[in-house]
Design a protein around this motif. Structure first.
Motif, short mmCIF file in Angstrom:
data_model
loop_
_atom_site.label_atom_id
_atom_site.label_comp_id
_atom_site.label_asym_id
_atom_site.label_seq_id
_atom_site.Cartn_x
_atom_site.Cartn_y
_atom_site.Cartn_z
N ALA A 46 13.02 2.70 32.46
CA ALA A 46 12.54 3.36 31.25
C ALA A 46 11.61 2.45 30.45
O ALA A 46 10.58 2.90 29.93
CB ALA A 46 13.71 3.82 30.39
N VAL A 47 11.95 1.18 30.33
CA VAL A 47 11.09 0.23 29.62
C VAL A 47 9.74 0.12 30.33
O VAL A 47 8.67 0.16 29.70
CB VAL A 47 11.77 -1.15 29.49
CG1 VAL A 47 10.79 -2.20 29.01
CG2 VAL A 47 12.97 -1.07 28.57
N ARG A 48 9.77 0.03 31.64
CA ARG A 48 8.51 -0.05 32.40
C ARG A 48 7.69 1.24 32.25
O ARG A 48 6.47 1.20 32.17
CB ARG A 48 8.80 -0.34 33.86
CG ARG A 48 9.30 -1.74 34.11
CD ARG A 48 9.65 -1.97 35.58
NE ARG A 48 10.26 -3.25 35.76
CZ ARG A 48 9.59 -4.36 36.06
NH1 ARG A 48 8.29 -4.33 36.17
NH2 ARG A 48 10.24 -5.50 36.22
N ALA A 49 8.38 2.38 32.20
CA ALA A 49 7.68 3.66 32.02
C ALA A 49 7.00 3.69 30.65
O ALA A 49 5.86 4.15 30.53
CB ALA A 49 8.66 4.82 32.15
N CYS A 50 7.67 3.20 29.62
CA CYS A 50 7.06 3.14 28.29
C CYS A 50 5.78 2.29 28.32
O CYS A 50 4.74 2.71 27.80
CB CYS A 50 8.03 2.56 27.27
SG CYS A 50 9.43 3.61 26.85
N MET A 51 5.88 1.13 28.92
CA MET A 51 4.71 0.25 28.99
C MET A 51 3.59 0.88 29.80
O MET A 51 2.41 0.80 29.42
CB MET A 51 5.12 -1.11 29.58
CG MET A 51 6.07 -1.87 28.67
SD MET A 51 6.63 -3.52 29.19
CE MET A 51 6.25 -3.66 30.89
#
Length: 82
Positions: A46-51
């Protein structure tokens, strides 16, 4: 910079007892994820998707799906009737 909106909002429990958060944008999802203590596989995704979304490589809907998966993994996902 405009927010990257998604709909419908994703409702999660927060670190404060009885407080819930209805997240409806990528920036809010990123902020909420940074507050979580556990960083499991879905949290990382999820963090990578946000970035990636902020870089123009994914859509806000992709982030919404990843945020839901992370919230489920963490036990924070709430239904709208809570």
């Amino acid at each position: 910079m405009p927010l990257h909106w998604f709909n419908p909002p994703v409702t999660v429990s927060t670190g404060k007892p009885g407080v819930r958060y209805g997240c409806n944008n990528v920036e809010g999802a990123a902020r909420e994820l940074m507050e979580w203590n556990n960083h499991g596989l879905m949290w990382n995704h999820a963090v990578r998707a946000c970035m990636s979304c902020l870089a123009g490589e994914m859509t806000p809907e992709d982030v919404r799906k990843a945020f839901i998966a992370a919230a489920e993994e963490e036990g924070k996902l709430l239904s709208d009737d809570h």
